[in-house]
Design a protein around this motif. Sequence first.
Motif, PDB file in Angstrom:
ATOM      1  N   TYR A  88      42.982  34.849  29.498  1.00 22.04           N
ATOM      2  CA  TYR A  88      43.200  36.352  29.758  1.00 22.04           C
ATOM      3  C   TYR A  88      42.575  36.591  31.081  1.00 22.04           C
ATOM      4  CZ  TYR A  88      43.189  35.645  24.850  1.00 22.04           C
ATOM      5  OH  TYR A  88      43.455  35.149  23.566  1.00 22.04           O
ATOM      6  N   TYR A  89      41.710  35.998  31.612  1.00 18.15           N
ATOM      7  CA  TYR A  89      41.008  36.781  32.728  1.00 18.15           C
ATOM      8  C   TYR A  89      41.153  35.507  33.964  1.00 18.15           C
ATOM      9  CZ  TYR A  89      39.097  39.928  29.550  1.00 18.15           C
ATOM     10  OH  TYR A  89      39.134  41.021  28.617  1.00 18.15           O
ATOM     11  N   SER A  90      41.237  36.092  34.991  1.00 21.42           N
ATOM     12  CA  SER A  90      41.210  34.996  36.399  1.00 21.42           C
ATOM     13  C   SER A  90      39.871  34.249  36.564  1.00 21.42           C
ATOM     14  CB  SER A  90      41.554  35.808  37.523  1.00 21.42           C
ATOM     15  OG  SER A  90      40.413  36.313  37.940  1.00 21.42           O
ATOM     16  N   MET A  91      39.794  33.028  36.795  1.00 19.86           N
ATOM     17  CA  MET A  91      38.761  32.259  37.245  1.00 19.86           C
ATOM     18  C   MET A  91      37.728  32.957  38.136  1.00 19.86           C
ATOM     19  SD  MET A  91      36.819  29.845  36.157  1.00 19.86           S
ATOM     20  CE  MET A  91      38.205  29.256  35.183  1.00 19.86           C
ATOM     21  N   GLU A  92      38.582  33.780  39.290  1.00 18.28           N
ATOM     22  CA  GLU A  92      37.726  34.590  40.015  1.00 18.28           C
ATOM     23  C   GLU A  92      36.943  35.597  39.371  1.00 18.28           C
ATOM     24  OE1 GLU A  92      38.209  37.323  44.176  1.00 18.28           O
ATOM     25  OE2 GLU A  92      40.108  36.457  43.011  1.00 18.28           O
ATOM     26  N   ASP A  93      37.256  36.270  38.419  1.00 17.01           N
ATOM     27  CA  ASP A  93      36.385  37.245  37.910  1.00 17.01           C
ATOM     28  C   ASP A  93      35.497  36.698  37.016  1.00 17.01           C
ATOM     29  OD1 ASP A  93      38.249  39.247  38.290  1.00 17.01           O
ATOM     30  OD2 ASP A  93      39.456  38.902  36.256  1.00 17.01           O
ATOM     31  N   ILE A  94      35.667  35.464  36.221  1.00 17.85           N
ATOM     32  CA  ILE A  94      34.418  34.595  35.477  1.00 17.85           C
ATOM     33  C   ILE A  94      33.429  34.306  36.751  1.00 17.85           C
ATOM     34  CG2 ILE A  94      33.913  32.640  34.164  1.00 17.85           C
ATOM     35  CD1 ILE A  94      36.877  33.048  32.730  1.00 17.85           C
ATOM     36  N   VAL A  95      33.916  33.852  37.670  1.00 14.83           N
ATOM     37  CA  VAL A  95      32.978  33.294  38.818  1.00 14.83           C
ATOM     38  C   VAL A  95      31.965  34.245  39.140  1.00 14.83           C
ATOM     39  CG1 VAL A  95      32.848  32.284  40.890  1.00 14.83           C
ATOM     40  CG2 VAL A  95      34.134  31.147  39.447  1.00 14.83           C
ATOM     41  N   GLN A  96      32.659  35.447  39.672  1.00 17.73           N
ATOM     42  CA  GLN A  96      31.965  36.726  40.073  1.00 17.73           C
ATOM     43  C   GLN A  96      30.818  37.115  39.111  1.00 17.73           C
ATOM     44  OE1 GLN A  96      34.184  39.476  41.851  1.00 17.73           O
ATOM     45  NE2 GLN A  96      35.067  38.397  43.124  1.00 17.73           N
ATOM     46  N   LEU A  98      29.241  35.122  36.886  1.00 14.26           N
ATOM     47  CA  LEU A  98      28.468  34.095  36.761  1.00 14.26           C
ATOM     48  C   LEU A  98      27.519  34.185  38.251  1.00 14.26           C
ATOM     49  CD1 LEU A  98      30.290  31.061  35.350  1.00 14.26           C
ATOM     50  CD2 LEU A  98      28.335  32.672  34.244  1.00 14.26           C
ATOM     51  N   GLN A  99      28.191  34.533  39.166  1.00 17.62           N
ATOM     52  CA  GLN A  99      27.405  34.617  40.325  1.00 17.62           C
ATOM     53  C   GLN A  99      26.332  35.757  40.427  1.00 17.62           C
ATOM     54  OE1 GLN A  99      30.574  34.958  43.376  1.00 17.62           O
ATOM     55  NE2 GLN A  99      30.481  32.894  43.846  1.00 17.62           N
ATOM     56  N   TYR A 100      26.966  36.971  39.785  1.00 21.35           N
ATOM     57  CA  TYR A 100      25.845  37.727  39.591  1.00 21.35           C
ATOM     58  C   TYR A 100      24.573  37.476  38.752  1.00 21.35           C
ATOM     59  CZ  TYR A 100      23.915  42.297  37.662  1.00 21.35           C
ATOM     60  OH  TYR A 100      23.107  43.345  37.331  1.00 21.35           O
ATOM     61  N   ARG A 101      24.958  36.884  37.547  1.00 22.22           N
ATOM     62  CA  ARG A 101      23.898  36.378  36.429  1.00 22.22           C
ATOM     63  C   ARG A 101      23.026  35.317  37.148  1.00 22.22           C
ATOM     64  NH1 ARG A 101      26.472  34.627  31.000  1.00 22.22           N
ATOM     65  NH2 ARG A 101      24.090  34.731  30.646  1.00 22.22           N
ATOM     66  N   GLU A 167      24.487  45.785  30.341  1.00 18.09           N
ATOM     67  CA  GLU A 167      25.657  46.510  30.734  1.00 18.09           C
ATOM     68  C   GLU A 167      26.806  45.249  31.296  1.00 18.09           C
ATOM     69  OE1 GLU A 167      27.749  50.019  33.394  1.00 18.09           O
ATOM     70  OE2 GLU A 167      25.705  49.605  33.456  1.00 18.09           O
ATOM     71  N   VAL A 168      26.172  44.660  32.267  1.00 13.01           N
ATOM     72  CA  VAL A 168      27.237  43.369  32.467  1.00 13.01           C
ATOM     73  C   VAL A 168      27.720  42.525  31.409  1.00 13.01           C
ATOM     74  CG1 VAL A 168      27.349  41.165  33.766  1.00 13.01           C
ATOM     75  CG2 VAL A 168      26.328  43.357  34.977  1.00 13.01           C
ATOM     76  N   LEU A 169      26.841  42.142  30.614  1.00  8.02           N
ATOM     77  CA  LEU A 169      27.006  41.142  29.498  1.00  8.02           C
ATOM     78  C   LEU A 169      28.109  42.165  28.555  1.00  8.02           C
ATOM     79  CD1 LEU A 169      23.749  39.659  28.536  1.00  8.02           C
ATOM     80  CD2 LEU A 169      25.747  38.395  29.809  1.00  8.02           C
ATOM     81  N   MET A 211      17.348  28.563  34.415  1.00  8.77           N
ATOM     82  CA  MET A 211      18.333  29.629  34.027  1.00  8.77           C
ATOM     83  C   MET A 211      19.317  29.262  35.093  1.00  8.77           C
ATOM     84  SD  MET A 211      19.410  32.033  32.373  1.00  8.77           S
ATOM     85  CE  MET A 211      18.079  32.600  31.447  1.00  8.77           C
ATOM     86  N   GLU A 212      18.974  29.285  36.510  1.00  9.38           N
ATOM     87  CA  GLU A 212      19.775  29.138  37.590  1.00  9.38           C
ATOM     88  C   GLU A 212      20.745  27.944  37.327  1.00  9.38           C
ATOM     89  OE1 GLU A 212      19.484  29.280  42.456  1.00  9.38           O
ATOM     90  OE2 GLU A 212      17.900  28.035  41.293  1.00  9.38           O
ATOM     91  N   GLU A 213      20.093  26.842  37.046  1.00 10.14           N
ATOM     92  CA  GLU A 213      20.973  25.444  36.939  1.00 10.14           C
ATOM     93  C   GLU A 213      21.844  25.689  35.501  1.00 10.14           C
ATOM     94  OE1 GLU A 213      20.021  20.842  35.225  1.00 10.14           O
ATOM     95  OE2 GLU A 213      18.390  21.922  36.634  1.00 10.14           O
ATOM     96  N   HIS A 214      21.463  26.324  34.496  1.00 10.20           N
ATOM     97  CA  HIS A 214      22.132  26.608  33.613  1.00 10.20           C
ATOM     98  C   HIS A 214      23.548  27.307  33.819  1.00 10.20           C
ATOM     99  CE1 HIS A 214      23.938  28.287  29.651  1.00 10.20           C
ATOM    100  NE2 HIS A 214      23.375  29.508  29.847  1.00 10.20           N
ATOM    101  N   LEU A 215      23.524  28.576  34.634  1.00  8.68           N
ATOM    102  CA  LEU A 215      24.531  29.251  34.959  1.00  8.68           C
ATOM    103  C   LEU A 215      25.361  28.584  36.006  1.00  8.68           C
ATOM    104  CD1 LEU A 215      22.777  32.822  34.971  1.00  8.68           C
ATOM    105  CD2 LEU A 215      24.395  31.744  33.347  1.00  8.68           C
ATOM    106  N   GLN A 216      24.888  27.741  36.852  1.00  6.19           N
ATOM    107  CA  GLN A 216      25.653  27.235  37.833  1.00  6.19           C
ATOM    108  C   GLN A 216      26.286  25.986  37.127  1.00  6.19           C
ATOM    109  OE1 GLN A 216      22.696  25.725  40.811  1.00  6.19           O
ATOM    110  NE2 GLN A 216      23.164  27.703  42.094  1.00  6.19           N
ATOM    111  N   THR A 217      25.736  25.384  36.351  1.00  9.23           N
ATOM    112  CA  THR A 217      26.596  24.185  35.641  1.00  9.23           C
ATOM    113  C   THR A 217      27.753  24.876  34.610  1.00  9.23           C
ATOM    114  OG1 THR A 217      24.505  22.921  35.371  1.00  9.23           O
ATOM    115  CG2 THR A 217      26.418  22.363  33.910  1.00  9.23           C
TER     116      THR A 217
END
Length: 229
Positions: A88-96, A98-101, A167-169, A211-217
Motif C-alpha cells: 500500500y505504501y511506497s518504499m520511499e515512505d518506508i525507508v524514510q 526507518l531512517q528517522y528511527r 507518534e511516529v510509530l 538498534m542501529e544494525e536492526h533497523l538498517q538490516t
Amino acid sequence: MKIQKSNVTAQIIEYMKSNIENGIWKAGEMIPSEHVLTEELSVSRASIRTAIQQFIALGLMESHHGKGTYLISNDMSVFRKTGRKDHYYSMEDIVQSLQYRIVVEKGTAQLAAEHITPEGLKRLEAYLDEMKRSVGDSDEFVHSDMMFHQEISEASGNLLLKHGLCEVLSNTREYHHQLNELVGYKNGIYYHTMILEALKNRDGKKAGLLMEEHLQTSMKDALDSETET
C-alpha cells in the motif's frame, strides 16, 4: 556448499536451514561443531558463531558448554514471509520512516540502558515472548514489536524522545505491517533478543549499535525484497 564473499552469515544460515528442512540435522541431535562447519564451508569461526547465535535467539538451537550445540526444533516458520504482495505504501515512505528511527532509536536505546528499571526489563521480556508466539500472525507480531520499541523510549527518561517516537510509530503502523510482509519475522526476534540482553547488562553503547544494525538490516532486507518482486 560454496560460500560467496558477500553476505556470508546469510549464506551460512541458508545452509543450516537446508540441512534442517531436509532432515540432515534432526531435532534433539547435536549439529556439527564450529570447527567442522568452518572447514566444510571455508569461512571464519566468527561467521559460523554469528549464524548459530541467530538460531539460538530464535529458540531453535541450544548451546551446552563443553558439549556442543543441539537442534531443539525443526520449525522453520519463523524464517518465512507472510507471502502477501498487496503493498500500500511506497518504499520511499518506508525507508524514510526507518531512517528517522535509526537516528532517534540508537540514542534512545543508549539512554534506556542507563535508566531502565527491573519492571521495564520484565515488560520487554513479555513483549519479546509475545513476538515469538505470534510468528505467522502479522497483526500480533507488529503490535508486540512496536510496544517493545515504545517501552525502550519510555525507559530513556526523555519525554521528547518518548512522545516523538510514539507518534511516529502510531502514524506509520501500516508501514510496519507492510515491512513485516516483506522481511518476515527472523531478524526482529533475533535483534530484539540481543538488544534486551544489552539493556540487562546496562551496556548502552552495544544497545545503541544493535538498534542501529536492526533497523538498517530491516531497511536493506525491505529494499532487497522489493527488488525481487
